[in-house]
Design a protein around this motif. Structure first.
Motif, PDB file in Angstrom:
ATOM      1  N   TYR A  10      -3.381  14.890  -3.857  1.00 17.58           N
ATOM      2  CA  TYR A  10      -2.853  14.277  -2.641  1.00 17.58           C
ATOM      3  C   TYR A  10      -2.180  12.943  -2.966  1.00 17.58           C
ATOM      4  CZ  TYR A  10      -2.819  11.563   1.671  1.00 17.58           C
ATOM      5  OH  TYR A  10      -2.440  10.759   2.707  1.00 17.58           O
ATOM      6  N   GLU A  11      -2.851  12.100  -3.775  1.00 15.07           N
ATOM      7  CA  GLU A  11      -2.277  10.803  -4.144  1.00 15.07           C
ATOM      8  C   GLU A  11      -0.982  10.991  -4.923  1.00 15.07           C
ATOM      9  OE1 GLU A  11      -5.359   8.539  -6.168  1.00 15.07           O
ATOM     10  OE2 GLU A  11      -5.482   7.257  -4.391  1.00 15.07           O
ATOM     11  N   ASN A  12      -0.958  11.934  -5.856  1.00 14.17           N
ATOM     12  CA  ASN A  12       0.263  12.190  -6.626  1.00 14.17           C
ATOM     13  C   ASN A  12       1.402  12.635  -5.723  1.00 14.17           C
ATOM     14  OD1 ASN A  12      -0.991  11.529  -9.023  1.00 14.17           O
ATOM     15  ND2 ASN A  12      -1.461  13.645  -9.564  1.00 14.17           N
ATOM     16  N   ASN A  13       1.130  13.530  -4.795  1.00 20.01           N
ATOM     17  CA  ASN A  13       2.159  13.992  -3.863  1.00 20.01           C
ATOM     18  C   ASN A  13       2.651  12.866  -2.967  1.00 20.01           C
ATOM     19  OD1 ASN A  13       2.301  16.607  -4.778  1.00 20.01           O
ATOM     20  ND2 ASN A  13       0.738  17.343  -3.367  1.00 20.01           N
ATOM     21  N   GLN A  14       1.746  11.977  -2.591  1.00 16.06           N
ATOM     22  CA  GLN A  14       2.121  10.845  -1.752  1.00 16.06           C
ATOM     23  C   GLN A  14       3.173   9.995  -2.475  1.00 16.06           C
ATOM     24  OE1 GLN A  14      -1.242   8.390  -0.729  1.00 16.06           O
ATOM     25  NE2 GLN A  14      -0.390   7.877   1.256  1.00 16.06           N
ATOM     26  N   VAL A  15       2.984   9.772  -3.757  1.00 15.45           N
ATOM     27  CA  VAL A  15       3.930   8.980  -4.539  1.00 15.45           C
ATOM     28  C   VAL A  15       5.218   9.758  -4.766  1.00 15.45           C
ATOM     29  CG1 VAL A  15       4.343   7.929  -6.799  1.00 15.45           C
ATOM     30  CG2 VAL A  15       2.159   7.573  -5.645  1.00 15.45           C
ATOM     31  N   LEU A  16       5.107  11.036  -5.120  1.00 18.51           N
ATOM     32  CA  LEU A  16       6.288  11.834  -5.434  1.00 18.51           C
ATOM     33  C   LEU A  16       7.239  11.984  -4.261  1.00 18.51           C
ATOM     34  CD1 LEU A  16       4.727  14.688  -7.603  1.00 18.51           C
ATOM     35  CD2 LEU A  16       6.220  12.834  -8.379  1.00 18.51           C
ATOM     36  N   PHE A  17       6.694  12.035  -3.041  1.00 21.19           N
ATOM     37  CA  PHE A  17       7.533  12.313  -1.881  1.00 21.19           C
ATOM     38  C   PHE A  17       7.727  11.104  -0.976  1.00 21.19           C
ATOM     39  CE2 PHE A  17       5.758  16.433  -3.183  1.00 21.19           C
ATOM     40  CZ  PHE A  17       6.946  17.073  -3.479  1.00 21.19           C
ATOM     41  N   ALA A  18       7.323   9.939  -1.436  1.00 20.04           N
ATOM     42  CA  ALA A  18       7.456   8.724  -0.627  1.00 20.04           C
ATOM     43  C   ALA A  18       8.886   8.202  -0.671  1.00 20.04           C
ATOM     44  CB  ALA A  18       6.497   7.651  -1.133  1.00 20.04           C
ATOM     45  N   LYS A  19       9.297   7.590   0.419  1.00 23.88           N
ATOM     46  CA  LYS A  19      10.584   6.898   0.479  1.00 23.88           C
ATOM     47  C   LYS A  19      10.427   5.562  -0.229  1.00 23.88           C
ATOM     48  CE  LYS A  19      11.458   8.853   5.011  1.00 23.88           C
ATOM     49  NZ  LYS A  19      11.457   8.564   6.432  1.00 23.88           N
ATOM     50  N   GLY A  20      11.546   4.917  -0.542  1.00 17.30           N
ATOM     51  CA  GLY A  20      11.532   3.648  -1.257  1.00 17.30           C
ATOM     52  C   GLY A  20      10.640   2.604  -0.633  1.00 17.30           C
ATOM     53  N   GLU A  21      10.755   2.425   0.680  1.00 22.43           N
ATOM     54  CA  GLU A  21       9.943   1.404   1.352  1.00 22.43           C
ATOM     55  C   GLU A  21       8.462   1.783   1.356  1.00 22.43           C
ATOM     56  OE1 GLU A  21      11.489   4.104   4.680  1.00 22.43           O
ATOM     57  OE2 GLU A  21      12.388   3.133   2.953  1.00 22.43           O
ATOM     58  N   GLU A  22       8.182   3.082   1.391  1.00 19.30           N
ATOM     59  CA  GLU A  22       6.792   3.530   1.340  1.00 19.30           C
ATOM     60  C   GLU A  22       6.202   3.314  -0.053  1.00 19.30           C
ATOM     61  OE1 GLU A  22       7.438   7.548   2.571  1.00 19.30           O
ATOM     62  OE2 GLU A  22       7.231   7.078   4.692  1.00 19.30           O
ATOM     63  N   LEU A  23       7.033   3.447  -1.078  1.00 22.16           N
ATOM     64  CA  LEU A  23       6.562   3.219  -2.443  1.00 22.16           C
ATOM     65  C   LEU A  23       6.114   1.774  -2.633  1.00 22.16           C
ATOM     66  CD1 LEU A  23       9.008   5.225  -4.736  1.00 22.16           C
ATOM     67  CD2 LEU A  23       6.566   5.584  -4.416  1.00 22.16           C
ATOM     68  N   THR A  24       6.846   0.847  -2.047  1.00 21.62           N
ATOM     69  CA  THR A  24       6.454  -0.558  -2.148  1.00 21.62           C
ATOM     70  C   THR A  24       5.085  -0.758  -1.524  1.00 21.62           C
ATOM     71  OG1 THR A  24       8.758  -1.290  -2.158  1.00 21.62           O
ATOM     72  CG2 THR A  24       7.105  -2.924  -1.548  1.00 21.62           C
ATOM     73  N   ALA A  25       4.855  -0.177  -0.362  1.00 24.50           N
ATOM     74  CA  ALA A  25       3.541  -0.281   0.290  1.00 24.50           C
ATOM     75  C   ALA A  25       2.465   0.354  -0.586  1.00 24.50           C
ATOM     76  CB  ALA A  25       3.570   0.370   1.672  1.00 24.50           C
ATOM     77  N   LEU A  26       2.760   1.499  -1.188  1.00 25.47           N
ATOM     78  CA  LEU A  26       1.797   2.157  -2.071  1.00 25.47           C
ATOM     79  C   LEU A  26       1.489   1.299  -3.302  1.00 25.47           C
ATOM     80  CD1 LEU A  26       3.031   5.866  -1.950  1.00 25.47           C
ATOM     81  CD2 LEU A  26       0.935   4.938  -0.948  1.00 25.47           C
ATOM     82  N   LEU A  27       2.495   0.611  -3.816  1.00 26.47           N
ATOM     83  CA  LEU A  27       2.266  -0.282  -4.954  1.00 26.47           C
ATOM     84  C   LEU A  27       1.346  -1.429  -4.559  1.00 26.47           C
ATOM     85  CD1 LEU A  27       5.829  -0.356  -6.559  1.00 26.47           C
ATOM     86  CD2 LEU A  27       3.753   0.637  -7.554  1.00 26.47           C
ATOM     87  N   TYR A  28       1.597  -2.037  -3.399  1.00 25.29           N
ATOM     88  CA  TYR A  28       0.704  -3.099  -2.931  1.00 25.29           C
ATOM     89  C   TYR A  28      -0.727  -2.581  -2.793  1.00 25.29           C
ATOM     90  CZ  TYR A  28       4.561  -6.302  -1.679  1.00 25.29           C
ATOM     91  OH  TYR A  28       5.639  -7.145  -1.702  1.00 25.29           O
ATOM     92  N   LYS A  29      -0.868  -1.409  -2.165  1.00 30.58           N
ATOM     93  CA  LYS A  29      -2.205  -0.832  -1.974  1.00 30.58           C
ATOM     94  C   LYS A  29      -2.880  -0.538  -3.308  1.00 30.58           C
ATOM     95  CE  LYS A  29      -1.158   1.232   2.515  1.00 30.58           C
ATOM     96  NZ  LYS A  29      -0.896   2.483   3.255  1.00 30.58           N
ATOM     97  N   GLY A  30      -2.122  -0.045  -4.263  1.00 33.71           N
ATOM     98  CA  GLY A  30      -2.673   0.244  -5.570  1.00 33.71           C
ATOM     99  C   GLY A  30      -3.167  -1.015  -6.269  1.00 33.71           C
ATOM    100  N   ALA A  31      -2.374  -2.072  -6.221  1.00 33.28           N
ATOM    101  CA  ALA A  31      -2.776  -3.334  -6.853  1.00 33.28           C
ATOM    102  C   ALA A  31      -4.034  -3.878  -6.194  1.00 33.28           C
ATOM    103  CB  ALA A  31      -1.643  -4.356  -6.774  1.00 33.28           C
ATOM    104  N   ILE A  32      -4.093  -3.808  -4.877  1.00 33.18           N
ATOM    105  CA  ILE A  32      -5.275  -4.277  -4.137  1.00 33.18           C
ATOM    106  C   ILE A  32      -6.506  -3.475  -4.558  1.00 33.18           C
ATOM    107  CG2 ILE A  32      -6.317  -4.375  -1.829  1.00 33.18           C
ATOM    108  CD1 ILE A  32      -3.353  -4.975  -0.825  1.00 33.18           C
ATOM    109  N   LYS A  33      -6.334  -2.166  -4.669  1.00 30.17           N
ATOM    110  CA  LYS A  33      -7.447  -1.279  -5.066  1.00 30.17           C
ATOM    111  C   LYS A  33      -7.923  -1.601  -6.480  1.00 30.17           C
ATOM    112  CE  LYS A  33      -6.735   2.874  -6.659  1.00 30.17           C
ATOM    113  NZ  LYS A  33      -6.313   4.269  -6.841  1.00 30.17           N
ATOM    114  N   PHE A  34      -6.995  -1.792  -7.412  1.00 30.46           N
ATOM    115  CA  PHE A  34      -7.393  -2.083  -8.789  1.00 30.46           C
ATOM    116  C   PHE A  34      -8.073  -3.441  -8.906  1.00 30.46           C
ATOM    117  CE2 PHE A  34      -3.909   1.008 -10.051  1.00 30.46           C
ATOM    118  CZ  PHE A  34      -4.800   2.017 -10.357  1.00 30.46           C
ATOM    119  N   ILE A  35      -7.634  -4.404  -8.123  1.00 31.26           N
ATOM    120  CA  ILE A  35      -8.294  -5.712  -8.132  1.00 31.26           C
ATOM    121  C   ILE A  35      -9.716  -5.584  -7.601  1.00 31.26           C
ATOM    122  CG2 ILE A  35      -8.275  -8.012  -7.084  1.00 31.26           C
ATOM    123  CD1 ILE A  35      -5.159  -7.843  -7.322  1.00 31.26           C
ATOM    124  N   GLU A  36      -9.891  -4.814  -6.549  1.00 32.59           N
ATOM    125  CA  GLU A  36     -11.243  -4.593  -6.010  1.00 32.59           C
ATOM    126  C   GLU A  36     -12.132  -3.935  -7.063  1.00 32.59           C
ATOM    127  OE1 GLU A  36     -14.216  -5.164  -3.521  1.00 32.59           O
ATOM    128  OE2 GLU A  36     -12.180  -5.846  -3.102  1.00 32.59           O
TER     129      GLU A  36
END
Length: 125
Positions: A10-36
């Motif tokens: 599901y996570e892989n598909n979310q990245v593969l099919f995301a629009k540019g602006e959605e990818l930026t949000a996913l990157l922010y969320k990923g960084a937040i998750k890794f910091i946690e």
């Protein structure tokens, strides 16, 4: 397929099919998750996992930096902010300091919120 594999797919598909602006949000969320995850690893004195998770967050910040369109005025400010965040992540990794990670995480949460609101505004116009 196990639940873990299904979630990863599901996570892989979310990245593969995301629009540019959605990818930026996913990157922010990923960084937040890794910091946690890095903060949790520090609590457990798991230095290898701490290092791994902070480096993953750093890589995301690097990606955000290199994808900026420097012809847009706000990008000049964002690149400086991302550079600061990346330097703080390096410092947090060297010192294994959760306080620095909290600072950076708060910045990223705020950036995610701002980005999300901006995308809502753009969609309404």
């Amino acid at each position: 397929m196990t639940l873990t594999n299904a979630y990863q797919a599901y996570e892989n598909n979310q990245v593969l099919f995301a629009k540019g602006e959605e990818l930026t949000a996913l990157l922010y969320k990923g960084a937040i998750k890794f910091i946690e995850q890095a903060k949790l690893a520090i609590e457990k004195n798991d230095w290898s996992r701490t290092n791994d998770r902070i480096i993953k967050a750093q890589n995301i910040i690097t990606e955000l930096m290199v994808t900026l369109n420097m012809e847009i005025e706000v990008s000049k400010s964002l690149v400086l902010l991302y550079d600061y965040i990346k330097r703080r992540l390096i410092e947090a990794n060297m010192k294994k300091e959760p306080g620095i990670l909290n600072e950076v995480q708060e910045m990223l949460v705020e950036l995610l919120g701002t980005w999300t609101e901006a995308m809502k505004t753009v969609r309404l116009t």
